[in-house]
Design a protein around this motif. Structure first.
Motif, PDB file in Angstrom:
ATOM      1  N   ASP A  20       0.787  -1.125  -0.070  1.00  0.00           N
ATOM      2  CA  ASP A  20       0.033   0.144  -0.038  1.00  0.00           C
ATOM      3  C   ASP A  20       0.920   1.481  -0.086  1.00  0.00           C
ATOM      4  O   ASP A  20       1.731   1.517   0.575  1.00  0.00           O
ATOM      5  N   LYS A  21       0.405   2.234  -0.886  1.00  0.00           N
ATOM      6  CA  LYS A  21       0.952   3.473  -0.636  1.00  0.00           C
ATOM      7  C   LYS A  21      -0.074   4.605  -0.653  1.00  0.00           C
ATOM      8  O   LYS A  21      -1.198   4.581  -1.502  1.00  0.00           O
ATOM      9  N   ASP A  22      -0.064   5.162   0.428  1.00  0.00           N
ATOM     10  CA  ASP A  22      -1.316   6.346   0.700  1.00  0.00           C
ATOM     11  C   ASP A  22      -1.380   7.104  -0.101  1.00  0.00           C
ATOM     12  O   ASP A  22      -0.132   7.682  -0.956  1.00  0.00           O
ATOM     13  N   VAL A  23      -2.374   7.691  -0.510  1.00  0.00           N
ATOM     14  CA  VAL A  23      -2.720   8.992  -1.377  1.00  0.00           C
ATOM     15  C   VAL A  23      -2.396  10.029  -0.588  1.00  0.00           C
ATOM     16  O   VAL A  23      -2.731  10.211   0.585  1.00  0.00           O
ATOM     17  N   VAL A  24      -1.858  10.971  -1.397  1.00  0.00           N
ATOM     18  CA  VAL A  24      -1.369  12.134  -0.777  1.00  0.00           C
ATOM     19  C   VAL A  24      -2.192  13.346  -1.378  1.00  0.00           C
ATOM     20  O   VAL A  24      -2.295  13.836  -2.514  1.00  0.00           O
ATOM     21  N   GLU A  25      -2.966  13.838  -0.352  1.00  0.00           N
ATOM     22  CA  GLU A  25      -3.948  15.105  -0.822  1.00  0.00           C
ATOM     23  C   GLU A  25      -3.143  16.306  -0.788  1.00  0.00           C
ATOM     24  O   GLU A  25      -2.035  16.382   0.084  1.00  0.00           O
TER      25      GLU A  25
END
Length: 717
Positions: A290-295
């Motif tokens: 998993d790679k977090d979405v960066v807002e």
């Protein structure tokens, strides 16, 4: 000649009657003669003859007189659709007999005996005497035709009933046949069970598939390989269910009946699955993939806008992965490509650029005037900028002020307005917890200010003004509250060492500073990410080495996981409830095996709950490292003891996994040595009054860490 007087009317009538009588007698003799010859027919005067005990319906057809002597009424031809004599007889019966059961065919029919038109005692009613009466049919006429009959369809009804009976019998027979043998061309997980009895199919499936029950399931993502043991994923073969699902049970479904003789019938094995265990196994893979979405986000560390670009995230599709694991287990040893889904930011780069050119410039365009009674105080940009962030809320970039971060600079910038309230707290002094009383204040409420300040920041010029009233400020945590927590003694502590690196001294020291003094009330949950906050420059963090995607990377906040690991162990031995923790993707030997935790803001957190009726005070500090000595990270928990002691234990390592080699030619590459992967169980045993009360088990799963070489992959490798 002697004249004879004319006869009187009566005499004339008498003579005529006598003459008519003679004629009648002659006619009667002639009729009797015709009757004997089978040709006579009884003549009757017009009118209705009523007898004492019967109604004469006339002679049979073969007894009718010759057409030459028939009455005028008999001259009409018989209609084509008139009933035959047999049909009339079937309906009305024979002669005077009522309609009834059919007589024996062998019994001779009685001979027809004609009778005179009138018998003594008959009452003769002239025709037309009763004008409203319907004239009775002439006995010499044909019987009246019945109404036309509808076409007979009894044969169709009988045929349908027969077909229904045959289909019903076949359906019932089919039901009893299902369950006695398997369908034609049937396979279960590739095992051919065509036409076998369910018992034989169970034996065959068990023999062919059970040897694969403990075979590990392999998954891949890019250059990463993962192995899942069926036992750890809660997967077992249900032989009985597999045979039943493939057609080894009785069924009322017509398709199951047809399947016994025709078609291709391939079914997968039926599995007993512990969904929680399977989700946990997939979750271990997710941590490495998993790679977090960066807002996008805009902060103001020095009073000027700094943008964080949006970046798509990647997550493991847990439902698809679970389905793939179920489909592969027992029947294939081919690796499964881990299904993933790309997650797009809710706000794109274009919207961020627009916000940077408009909102971001406006909110720091100048000071905000605070009108407190008759006094105006300017709140400079530097006072509120550290607490200001433009972040994504409801899919759009919106200004937000953190009241806690605003409190200190707000008080410093408005010293002429009242004084700050002081919360009560508990501190460790001279090795003992001490309650420090709280104090009331007079001034501006940070929460109220944060709410009123945001609308003013989006305006310009004289409109950047907030009218507010100074009030008595009560401490949020009173002296009474602090004493009620009964924080009296140390209940858990742990220390870890770390090698020299200046970024470790800074980042761990900053995280320890933010955690120190935190009080967790009874029933509350401690969250590392909530207390420490995002690891940014504005929050006091610098770049360091982190593990991201299973390899080392340079990012802000590197080394903070050392603080999380130390905190996890202090809570472990302090008897706190483990809510969330994540071992590193691969094992780092400076940490206790199986008892360590990694954190990553926005996705991986360390959380534990205070299950006691007492408050818990956290004390944390760092002994900085030097080039000649390692640093030390300390975490202590203070409360009132519930357990005499808590002991840790571990199993042997199992399910060893071998590393590979990766090449990385990006500017973020950090060289990395290979590390073996394995699984291990960790035990926590609780003691009270010298007796073991309970034991908890947790399993840590470490993936193999590839050797990472910075640079392009050689062509011959």
């Amino acid at each position: 000649m002697t004249d004879r007087p004319d006869p009187t009317p009566d005499e004339s009538r008498t003579d005529a009657d006598e003459s008519r009588t003679d004629a009648d007698e002659s006619r009667t003799d002639a009729e009797e003669s015709r009757t004997d010859a089978g040709e006579s027919r009884t003549d009757a005067e017009p009118g209705l003859v009523v007898e004492d005990d019967e109604l004469d319906l006339g002679p049979e057809e073969d007894q009718r007189p010759d057409p030459a002597v028939a009455d005028d009424d008999d001259e009409d031809p018989e209609p084509d659709d008139a009933f035959t004599d047999d049909e009339v007889e079937d309906v009305l019966g024979n002669g005077d007999d009522p309609v009834g059961p059919e007589e024996d065919e062998d019994e001779p029919e009685p001979a027809y005996e004609p009778r005179p038109a009138h018998q003594p005692g008959d009452v003769v009613i002239p025709a037309g005497a009763f004008p409203n009466e319907v004239d009775e049919p002439d006995h010499h006429a044909e019987p009246p035709a019945p109404p036309p009959q509808k076409p007979r369809r009894h044969w169709l009804r009988n045929t349908l009933l027969l077909l229904v009976a045959l289909v019903g019998a076949a359906y019932v027979a089919g039901y009893f046949l299902t369950g006695t043998r398997m369908p034609a061309n049937a396979t279960i997980g590739g095992v051919d069970v065509s036409g076998k009895s369910p018992s034989a199919a169970r034996t065959l499936v068990d023999r062919e598939l059970s040897p694969n029950a403990d075979r590990e399931i392999e998954l891949t993502h890019g250059k990463k390989d993962f192995q899942i043991a069926p036992k750890d994923a809660g997967l077992t073969l249900d032989v009985e269910g597999s045979v039943e699902a493939a057609g080894g049970r009785r069924s009322w479904d017509p398709r199951d009946m047809v399947a016994l003789f025709a078609g291709e019938h391939a079914t997968a094995p039926v599995l007993d699955v512990d969904d929680a265990a399977l989700d946990s196994a997939i979750g271990t893979i997710s941590e490495s993939v998993d790679k977090d979405v960066v807002e996008p986000q805009i902060t103001f560390p020095e009073g000027k806008p700094v943008a964080r670009k949006p970046k798509a995230g990647l997550v493991v599709s847990k439902s698809d992965t679970a389905e793939a694991i179920r489909a592969t287990y027992l029947v294939s040893d081919e690796p499964i490509a881990v299904p993933t889904v790309e997650v797009e930011p809710s706000v794109d780069a274009e919207a961020l650029d627009e916000a940077m050119g408009t909102v971001a410039k406006t909110v720091v365009s100048g000071p905000v005037t605070l009108s407190v009674g008759a006094k105006d105080v300017e709140l400079p940009v530097t006072a509120y900028a550290p607490a200001l962030v433009i972040r994504v809320e409801e899919n759009q970039l919106t200004p937000h002020i953190d009241a806690k971060k605003l409190a200190k600079p707000l008080t410093a910038s408005t010293t002429g307005i009242g004084k700050k309230a002081v919360d009560a707290t508990v501190r460790i002094q001279n090795g003992k917890p001490v309650v420090v009383p709280g104090k009331e204040g007079l001034g501006l409420q940070p929460k109220e200010m944060a709410t009123k300040l945001v609308p003013a920041l989006t305006k310009t010029g004289d409109a950047r003004r907030v009218k507010i009233e100074a009030k008595v400020v009560q401490p949020l945590f009173t002296t009474k509250d602090a004493k009620a927590l009964k924080i009296t003694e140390k209940v858990g502590e742990f220390t870890t060492e770390f090698p020299y690196a200046e970024y470790r001294n800074i980042n761990q020291g900053r995280a320890a500073e933010l955690i120190d003094g935190t009080i967790i009330k009874p029933g509350e949950t401690f969250s590392f990410n909530d207390v420490v906050g995002e690891r940014t420059e504005a929050n006091g963090f610098v770049n360091g080495t982190v593990i991201n995607g299973g390899v080392f990377r340079e990012e802000l906040g590197g080394g903070v996981s050392q603080v999380a690991t130390t905190m996890y162990n202090a809570a472990f031995f302090g008897g706190m409830d483990d809510v969330e923790h994540h071992p590193h993707a691969f094992y780092i030997d400076r940490y206790p095996v199986g008892r360590e935790a990694t954190v990553y803001f926005g996705s991986l957190d360390l959380r534990w709950k205070n299950p006691t009726k007492y408050g818990v005070l956290v004390r944390s500090y760092v002994d900085k490292s030097t080039p000649s000595s390692p640093g030390k990270m300390h975490v202590e928990l203070w409360s009132t003891k519930v357990w005499d002691k808590i002991e840790a234990g571990k199993s042997e390592r199992r399910n060893g996994r071998s590393p590979g080699t990766q090449y990385d030619d990006t500017d973020r590459c950090v060289p990395q040595g290979p590390v073996e992967g394995f699984d291990i169980d960790i035990y926590r045993t609780f003691f009270r009054d010298g007796k073991k009360v309970k034991t908890e088990t947790d399993t840590a799963k470490y993936q193999a860490a590839d050797r990472v070489v910075c640079g392009k992959k050689p062509k011959d490798d």
